[in-house]
Design a protein around this motif. Structure first.
Motif, PDB file in Angstrom:
ATOM      1  N   GLU A  90       0.837  -1.193   0.000  1.00 31.76           N
ATOM      2  CA  GLU A  90       0.000   0.000   0.000  1.00 31.76           C
ATOM      3  C   GLU A  90       0.881   1.255   0.000  1.00 31.76           C
ATOM      4  O   GLU A  90       0.615   2.218  -0.727  1.00 31.76           O
ATOM      5  CB  GLU A  90      -0.901  -0.015   1.234  1.00 31.76           C
ATOM      6  CG  GLU A  90      -1.780   1.203   1.382  1.00 31.76           C
ATOM      7  CD  GLU A  90      -2.610   1.152   2.654  1.00 31.76           C
ATOM      8  OE1 GLU A  90      -2.929   2.237   3.165  1.00 31.76           O
ATOM      9  OE2 GLU A  90      -2.938   0.049   3.132  1.00 31.76           O
ATOM     10  N   THR A  91       1.943   1.214   0.766  1.00 34.64           N
ATOM     11  CA  THR A  91       2.876   2.348   0.837  1.00 34.64           C
ATOM     12  C   THR A  91       3.505   2.618  -0.522  1.00 34.64           C
ATOM     13  O   THR A  91       3.626   3.776  -0.936  1.00 34.64           O
ATOM     14  CB  THR A  91       3.971   2.061   1.896  1.00 34.64           C
ATOM     15  OG1 THR A  91       3.334   1.824   3.146  1.00 34.64           O
ATOM     16  CG2 THR A  91       4.941   3.210   2.005  1.00 34.64           C
ATOM     17  N   GLU A  95       3.071   5.984  -2.629  1.00 34.78           N
ATOM     18  CA  GLU A  95       4.261   6.744  -3.004  1.00 34.78           C
ATOM     19  C   GLU A  95       4.300   6.996  -4.511  1.00 34.78           C
ATOM     20  O   GLU A  95       4.745   8.054  -4.957  1.00 34.78           O
ATOM     21  CB  GLU A  95       5.540   6.031  -2.548  1.00 34.78           C
ATOM     22  CG  GLU A  95       6.772   6.879  -2.816  1.00 34.78           C
ATOM     23  CD  GLU A  95       8.033   6.345  -2.161  1.00 34.78           C
ATOM     24  OE1 GLU A  95       9.043   7.061  -2.230  1.00 34.78           O
ATOM     25  OE2 GLU A  95       8.025   5.240  -1.590  1.00 34.78           O
ATOM     26  N   ALA A  96       3.818   6.045  -5.291  1.00 38.36           N
ATOM     27  CA  ALA A  96       3.765   6.239  -6.745  1.00 38.36           C
ATOM     28  C   ALA A  96       2.928   7.465  -7.088  1.00 38.36           C
ATOM     29  O   ALA A  96       3.300   8.282  -7.941  1.00 38.36           O
ATOM     30  CB  ALA A  96       3.201   4.998  -7.427  1.00 38.36           C
ATOM     31  N   TYR A  97       1.795   7.610  -6.410  1.00 40.00           N
ATOM     32  CA  TYR A  97       0.947   8.774  -6.656  1.00 40.00           C
ATOM     33  C   TYR A  97       1.606  10.065  -6.174  1.00 40.00           C
ATOM     34  O   TYR A  97       1.481  11.113  -6.814  1.00 40.00           O
ATOM     35  CB  TYR A  97      -0.434   8.576  -6.027  1.00 40.00           C
ATOM     36  CG  TYR A  97      -1.282   7.648  -6.851  1.00 40.00           C
ATOM     37  CD1 TYR A  97      -1.919   8.114  -8.002  1.00 40.00           C
ATOM     38  CD2 TYR A  97      -1.418   6.313  -6.511  1.00 40.00           C
ATOM     39  CE1 TYR A  97      -2.679   7.258  -8.778  1.00 40.00           C
ATOM     40  CE2 TYR A  97      -2.177   5.452  -7.291  1.00 40.00           C
ATOM     41  CZ  TYR A  97      -2.805   5.927  -8.425  1.00 40.00           C
ATOM     42  OH  TYR A  97      -3.544   5.077  -9.205  1.00 40.00           O
ATOM     43  N   LEU A 115       8.886   1.441  -6.676  1.00 36.88           N
ATOM     44  CA  LEU A 115       9.433   0.098  -6.432  1.00 36.88           C
ATOM     45  C   LEU A 115      10.947   0.158  -6.262  1.00 36.88           C
ATOM     46  O   LEU A 115      11.508  -0.495  -5.374  1.00 36.88           O
ATOM     47  CB  LEU A 115       9.101  -0.847  -7.593  1.00 36.88           C
ATOM     48  CG  LEU A 115       7.747  -1.503  -7.621  1.00 36.88           C
ATOM     49  CD1 LEU A 115       7.577  -2.302  -8.914  1.00 36.88           C
ATOM     50  CD2 LEU A 115       7.529  -2.396  -6.415  1.00 36.88           C
ATOM     51  N   ALA A 116      11.609   0.924  -7.120  1.00 34.59           N
ATOM     52  CA  ALA A 116      13.062   1.061  -7.023  1.00 34.59           C
ATOM     53  C   ALA A 116      13.456   1.628  -5.662  1.00 34.59           C
ATOM     54  O   ALA A 116      14.407   1.153  -5.032  1.00 34.59           O
ATOM     55  CB  ALA A 116      13.583   1.950  -8.153  1.00 34.59           C
TER      56      ALA A 116
END
Length: 159
Positions: A90-91, A95-97, A115-116
């Protein structure tokens, strides 16, 4: 080419790098595969997002014309390899957004960067040309192993 690649690093790829790297007759295979080979057979660690093997097999079949059994065998070999299959939390998704909004960039690309970050990838290897700005100021180094002149031709071929 494998001699000039960094060693003892963690590498995260996008789905296209996986599909191209596992398709020996793809025109960009020789550009991409050394990154995968160094992670599978050499000193580096390969991170593979858990959905990418399924998607890479589909790309290999539908876009690159790889035989069903050959594509399945290549993917199963990858999954059985020393590659680390990683997942999103979920984090990571949130974070992507955040990255997308902060850097005014596509959320899917931002997800790969998230992801990186989550897995401390040293390198983010992608066939996309628009990661340079996205990865600016990041600890992860963006690399597109396909030379620009070849990328232009592949765009016409691969869509």
């Amino acid at each position: 080419m494998t001699g000039s690649l960094p060693t003892e690093v963690t590498v995260l790829t996008d789905v296209n790098v996986l599909a191209i790297g596992l398709t020996e007759d793809h025109p960009a295979h020789d550009d991409v595969y050394p990154w995968i080979e160094n992670a599978l057979n050499g000193p580096n660690a390969l991170l593979v997002f858990d959905y990418y093997p399924l998607r890479a097999q589909y790309i290999m079949r539908s876009n690159f014309g790889v035989d069903a059994a050959a594509a399945r065998n290549a993917i199963q070999s990858l999954v059985r390899s020393p590659a680390r299959i990683v997942g999103a939390t979920e984090t990571t998704l949130l974070e992507a957004y955040e990255i997308s909004a902060e850097k005014n960039h596509d959320v899917y690309d931002s997800f790969i960067l998230a992801l990186a970050r989550a897995y401390d990838a040293d390198y983010l290897i992608t066939t996309d040309a628009d990661f340079e700005d996205l990865c600016d100021g990041e600890d992860t180094i963006y690399t597109n192993p396909i030379p620009a002149e070849k990328r232009e031709k592949l765009t016409l071929i691969d869509g």
